[in-house]
Design an enzyme around this catalytic site. Structure first.
Site, PDB file in Angstrom:
ATOM      1  N   CYS A  16      14.017  11.724   6.695  1.00 29.69           N
ATOM      2  CA  CYS A  16      13.755  11.211   8.331  1.00 29.69           C
ATOM      3  C   CYS A  16      15.301  11.665   8.469  1.00 29.69           C
ATOM      4  O   CYS A  16      15.597  11.839   9.936  1.00 29.69           O
ATOM      5  CB  CYS A  16      13.423  10.477   7.798  1.00 29.69           C
ATOM      6  SG  CYS A  16      13.915   8.537   7.457  1.00 29.69           S
ATOM      7  N   GLY A  43       6.646   5.959   8.385  1.00 30.80           N
ATOM      8  CA  GLY A  43       6.053   6.984   7.906  1.00 30.80           C
ATOM      9  C   GLY A  43       6.008   7.572   9.870  1.00 30.80           C
ATOM     10  O   GLY A  43       7.339   8.160  10.257  1.00 30.80           O
ATOM     11  N   SER A  44       4.822   8.589   9.612  1.00 34.55           N
ATOM     12  CA  SER A  44       5.106   9.249  10.453  1.00 34.55           C
ATOM     13  C   SER A  44       4.657   8.716  12.277  1.00 34.55           C
ATOM     14  O   SER A  44       4.925   7.622  12.369  1.00 34.55           O
ATOM     15  CB  SER A  44       3.949   9.753  11.042  1.00 34.55           C
ATOM     16  OG  SER A  44       2.660   9.654  10.934  1.00 34.55           O
ATOM     17  N   ASN A  45       5.487   8.929  13.115  1.00 35.36           N
ATOM     18  CA  ASN A  45       5.393   9.082  14.318  1.00 35.36           C
ATOM     19  C   ASN A  45       3.488   8.174  15.021  1.00 35.36           C
ATOM     20  O   ASN A  45       3.423   6.956  15.910  1.00 35.36           O
ATOM     21  CB  ASN A  45       5.887   9.721  16.054  1.00 35.36           C
ATOM     22  CG  ASN A  45       7.324   9.786  15.723  1.00 35.36           C
ATOM     23  OD1 ASN A  45       8.342   9.387  14.577  1.00 35.36           O
ATOM     24  ND2 ASN A  45       7.881   9.092  17.209  1.00 35.36           N
ATOM     25  N   VAL A  68       0.783   7.173  13.155  1.00 35.15           N
ATOM     26  CA  VAL A  68       0.472   6.259  13.007  1.00 35.15           C
ATOM     27  C   VAL A  68       1.121   4.473  12.705  1.00 35.15           C
ATOM     28  O   VAL A  68       0.865   3.992  13.259  1.00 35.15           O
ATOM     29  CB  VAL A  68       0.477   6.875  11.082  1.00 35.15           C
ATOM     30  CG1 VAL A  68      -0.215   5.276  10.478  1.00 35.15           C
ATOM     31  CG2 VAL A  68      -0.081   7.597  10.440  1.00 35.15           C
ATOM     32  N   GLY A  69       2.918   5.173  13.378  1.00 35.19           N
ATOM     33  CA  GLY A  69       3.374   4.390  13.137  1.00 35.19           C
ATOM     34  C   GLY A  69       2.902   3.261  14.943  1.00 35.19           C
ATOM     35  O   GLY A  69       3.350   2.423  14.892  1.00 35.19           O
ATOM     36  N   GLU A 104       9.608   2.519  10.794  1.00 29.64           N
ATOM     37  CA  GLU A 104      10.578   3.383  11.544  1.00 29.64           C
ATOM     38  C   GLU A 104       9.989   4.542  10.668  1.00 29.64           C
ATOM     39  O   GLU A 104       9.513   4.347  10.253  1.00 29.64           O
ATOM     40  CB  GLU A 104      11.328   3.363   9.536  1.00 29.64           C
ATOM     41  CG  GLU A 104      12.466   2.453   9.300  1.00 29.64           C
ATOM     42  CD  GLU A 104      13.241   2.652  10.448  1.00 29.64           C
ATOM     43  OE1 GLU A 104      13.981   3.535  10.267  1.00 29.64           O
ATOM     44  OE2 GLU A 104      13.921   1.472  10.420  1.00 29.64           O
ATOM     45  N   GLU A 150       9.680  17.136  15.405  1.00 31.71           N
ATOM     46  CA  GLU A 150       9.854  16.670  13.748  1.00 31.71           C
ATOM     47  C   GLU A 150       9.124  18.305  12.805  1.00 31.71           C
ATOM     48  O   GLU A 150       7.368  17.743  12.119  1.00 31.71           O
ATOM     49  CB  GLU A 150       9.499  14.873  13.101  1.00 31.71           C
ATOM     50  CG  GLU A 150      10.048  15.327  11.655  1.00 31.71           C
ATOM     51  CD  GLU A 150      10.320  13.969  11.442  1.00 31.71           C
ATOM     52  OE1 GLU A 150       8.781  13.575  11.013  1.00 31.71           O
ATOM     53  OE2 GLU A 150      10.893  13.459  10.613  1.00 31.71           O
ATOM     54  N   LYS A 170       0.974  -1.173   0.182  1.00 31.64           N
ATOM     55  CA  LYS A 170       0.201   0.158  -0.333  1.00 31.64           C
ATOM     56  C   LYS A 170       0.736   0.970  -0.322  1.00 31.64           C
ATOM     57  O   LYS A 170       2.149   1.677   1.020  1.00 31.64           O
ATOM     58  CB  LYS A 170      -1.446   0.201   0.484  1.00 31.64           C
ATOM     59  CG  LYS A 170      -1.810   1.273   0.760  1.00 31.64           C
ATOM     60  CD  LYS A 170      -1.339   2.319   1.941  1.00 31.64           C
ATOM     61  CE  LYS A 170      -2.274   3.649   2.112  1.00 31.64           C
ATOM     62  NZ  LYS A 170      -1.994   4.226   0.896  1.00 31.64           N
TER      63      LYS A 170
END
Ligand code: TAP
Length: 488
Positions: A289, A233-235, A237-238, A255, A390, A180
């Site tokens: 990143c 991706g972002s923290n 969502v991670g 990551e 970030e 995806k």
């Protein structure tokens, strides 16, 4: 023919076929440098489409895992060759869809090709060890087996390299894939998958479903037939993905972001440090990143460093990324533009001094894109938002320090720990930095950046979950160890 009918519609790729989403809905993918230009239409898929893709990957895994590692590697070589034939087309698509300059996009595509070739070779490496058994008539050894179906969820900032550095090891170690991509760069992703199709990858081994993160991404996290999830991706969502995967016992790899420091000491080569700070912080419009965003400079050389840095930042040419004169393109989306501008406003509100930039660029053609000036702040105190969060944009925060010890304490005082660099000629300072900095990627007298593809990539603290990507380290995530004891 109207412009709209000339724009191509890209389909999902499921079980070796290009198919429309069950919703019959598509979304435009637009050029962030010229928002009126549609790069392509991409499918807005539903959970039903994802279910089909997972079923195809589940079916294909039986045959795929039976192939030898070298045979799977042969497919990666063929995909690399297919991409190499189309390198300019893929890079141009990336530039038009995401906004990084054409040379950067071409470099990233070349990197994707090199990663495929590297992992093709990894298919020939040993996968286990013989362990002495206390039973002298028995043989004890380990081997490695694939996880099964792996879900690959990727961001828009490296739309070729990141998917490939996840899919290449997934495939060579015997997994099948449901991919995806970020919806914002789904056309570029489709071109990569077209190369997999051209290379003759068996049906169902890689499936691509485009759509929103909340439907398709979340669907991957929740799907009982997906055995591993790899995400960049972002923290925010991670963390959600990590919790979801843990709850149903799927393996996961995350990551996430970075708030990467560079430390410039008084004995540094200042020209080198300035160039590396600019390149590390502002290339790709700061949307990396590993981007340098906090610059700690020893007070004795602070004024000189600042003057040299500003002189060069002022010369940066911002513009359409297909223009060979352009050094810095637009931000990738309107959302990204608004986020970056709001961080800049916050920096000013919280009392930092704006030394240069800070505005949206709207002169002539630029008004049709998401352009922002390269931006430099000083008098940034360590607890300000722009020193902690970030930004993912071209914003540098200069922070004056008296000693290396002070720089290290401040550099480590964030939730992230991805990359870090130092500029000094003193071996003692280098060693203190290597030992004490909280970062997974440490660079001395070199710009903050990713690492070469044969080396492990990942961070500490909230930048990464436990496992590493790239190089030989990737085998840890994409396989499980099986311990075997045999007695005849
Ligand atoms: P995210 O929202 O984290 O998106 C990354 C990927 O996850 C995309 O494919 C996204 O899909 C998908 N996703 C979104 N919600 C999901 C969910 N609930 N479950 C599963 N998957 C989901 O990042 P973004 O919007 O691209 O960027 C936001 C911020 O993340 C940036 O400003 C930056 O700070 C950070 N970021 C970091 C990195 C790296 S390399 N560390 C890369 C990109 C962004 P859709 O976007 O298609 O909906």
């Amino acid at each position: 023919m109207s412009v709209e009918t000339m724009v191509k519609t890209y389909l999902n790729y499921i079980d070796g076929e290009w198919v429309s989403a069950s919703t019959n809905e598509v979304e435009p993918s637009i050029n962030p440098a010229k928002k009126y230009e549609i790069v392509g239409y991409v499918q807005k898929s539903s959970k039903k489409d994802l279910d089909k893709a997972v079923a195809a990957a589940k079916k294909a895994k039986q045959q795929w895992r039976k192939l030898s590692g070298p045979a799977r590697g042969e497919y990666l070589f063929k995909i690399a060759n297919a991409m190499e034939r189309r390198i300019d087309e893929i890079a141009e698509t990336m530039t038009r869809e995401m906004g990084k300059t054409f040379p950067e996009a071409k470099g990233e595509t070349a990197r994707g090709i090199a990663i495929l070739r590297y992992y093709a070779g990894e298919g020939m490496r040993k996968v286990g060890d013989v362990i002495p058994s206390t039973d002298s008539e028995g043989l004890m050894f380990t081997t490695r087996v694939p996880l099964g179906v792996v879900g690959v969820i990727t961001p828009w900032n490296f739309p070729v390299a990141i998917p490939i550095w996840k899919m290449a090891p997934a495939l060579v170690f015997g997994n099948t894939v449901v991919f995806k991509p970020a919806q914002e760069t789904a056309v570029t992703a489709a071109k990569v998958v077209e190369c997999m199709d051209e290379a003759g990858l068996p049906s169902g081994v890689v499936n691509m479903v485009t759509g929103s993160g909340s439907v398709i991404g979340q669907g991957i996290v929740d799907h009982p037939d997906i055995n591993g999830i790899t995400f960049t991706g972002s923290n925010q969502v991670g963390k959600q993905i990590g919790q979801g995967a843990l709850a149903r016992g799927a393996k996961y790899q995350l990551e996430m972001g970075g708030k990467n420091p560079v430390i410039v000491l008084e004995d540094a080569d200042l020209d080198l440090a300035v160039d590396a700070t600019i390149s590390g912080g502002l290339r790709s419009t700061g949307q990396k990143c590993t981007a340098t965003s906090r610059v700690f400079v020893q007070s004795t050389v602070y004024d000189q460093f600042k003057e040299n840095l500003l002189a060069k930042v002022k010369q940066i040419k911002v513009g359409d990324s297909m223009d060979p004169e352009t050094w810095m393109g637009p931000l990738a989306s309107e959302k990204q533009l608004q986020t970056v501008l709001s961080y800049i406003r916050k920096g000013i509100e919280e009392g930092a001094t704006l030394l240069y930039g800070g505005r949206r660029l709207e002169e002539r053609e630029l008004k049709n894109g998401f352009f922002v000036e390269p931006t430099v702040f000083e008098n940034v105190s360590p607890k300000m938002t722009i020193a902690q969060e970030e930004i993912f944009g071209p914003v540098l925060a200069l922070i004056k320090v008296d000693t290396l010890e002070e720089a290290l304490i401040l550099a480590n005082d964030v939730q992230y720990g991805l990359s870090a660099s130092i500029f000094t000629k003193d071996i003692g300072s280098m060693l203190s930095f290597i030992n004490e900095i909280e970062a997974g990627l440490v660079r001395i007298n070199a710009e903050s950046a990713g690492v070469e593809l044969q080396a492990p990539f990942g961070g500490m603290k909230q930048s990464s979950s436990h496992s590493r990507e790239q190089g030989q380290a990737a085998i840890e995530f994409f396989t499980a160890i099986k311990t075997v004891f045999v007695k005849a």
